[in-house]
Design an enzyme around this catalytic site. Sequence first.
Site, mmCIF file in Angstrom:
data_model
loop_
_atom_site.group_PDB
_atom_site.id
_atom_site.type_symbol
_atom_site.label_atom_id
_atom_site.label_comp_id
_atom_site.label_asym_id
_atom_site.label_seq_id
_atom_site.Cartn_x
_atom_site.Cartn_y
_atom_site.Cartn_z
ATOM 1 C CG ASP A 215 -1.873 1.260 1.230
ATOM 2 O OD1 ASP A 215 -3.016 0.895 0.791
ATOM 3 O OD2 ASP A 215 -1.664 2.217 1.734
ATOM 4 C CG ASN A 223 -4.732 11.409 -4.886
ATOM 5 O OD1 ASN A 223 -4.330 11.347 -5.736
ATOM 6 N ND2 ASN A 223 -5.477 10.232 -4.678
ATOM 7 C CD GLU A 257 -4.641 4.637 -1.682
ATOM 8 O OE1 GLU A 257 -4.710 5.287 -0.660
ATOM 9 O OE2 GLU A 257 -5.505 4.693 -2.536
#
Length: 339
Positions: A215, A223, A257
């Site tokens: 991850d 973001n 992700e």
Amino acid sequence: MKTGNALYKAETGKAKDDLFARIGEFLWEQRLSPDPQHYAFAYRVMTEAQGPFGQTVAKLTDGGVRLSRADIEKLGGAVAMDAASQQAARAKSDGLVAQTQMQVEGFTDMVQAMRIETEDFGRDLAASADAMRDTGLGTDEVVRLTGAMLDRVRSAESRLEAATHEASELRAKLEEARDNARRDPLTDLPNRRAFEEAFKTQSANGAALCVAVCDVDHFKSVNDRFGHAVGDRVLKAIAEALSTACSGHMVARYGGEEFAILFTGTDRATALATLEGARITVAAKRYRLRESDEPLGAVTFSAGLTQGAEGESLGTVFGRADKLLYAAKHAGRNQLQIG
């Protein structure tokens, strides 16, 4: 001065507004459109935040992880597909079905025509043979019939060749559609469905398997600070790095992700060394924004790695690796945990 009833209404209205805002924020963070299915799911998440359901969602989304379609469906929710996607998928599916049907009908018609032509030739040839026995003549007629039949055979061969070419093209399109259903469009990696199928196949063959769940660390902040276009480029870079480092093994984008790696025919120590090399490579890179050349900084990932025992299901093995991943996150990130 407000009465008790007025105060109650005011407080109730405030609570509803707050709930609505939190639902909207959840939908935005998970990139879910405001469809009734999504709203109902988000409503349950917000109103059952302290219960088992809410805690499960909180665990899955810890660190800014976005829920995958499979996650939502497994939790009892439904994922809406936008109208354009539905129309495109339906059109592609309908087109392939129509092509397949036409191809089958074409082969059927061709075989039927060849059968009729063969029967006609056999009947005419038998009549000519009878005439030859009766009169001692008819050789020219046999030659004529044979030439005509050869022309028919050549014509049939040409049509069959064309039909075979069309069938090959259709087969390629069907293979492409099947592959697309098992591939992540952003990273071009196999998706969750492909990973699950590969695990099932390799497990049934008795192969030694290790599963890693990776991850990207602090991905939500990427973001938030730089936008989702940059986030997508980061995911593609991580995907490429993992694929290169783990060449020969399946690297899949499992959702958001989160990446999963299926090490086949490799013991845990070898898989760990391979994955550690990937982690070091990724952590050593320094990314910059393409538009402004502004430093993005280091991007790292955490991972959990475990070896599957004979007969263990993917759910069991993956769940164990997932717990190890969260242990790595809580231990400071940018590290691997094995078990």
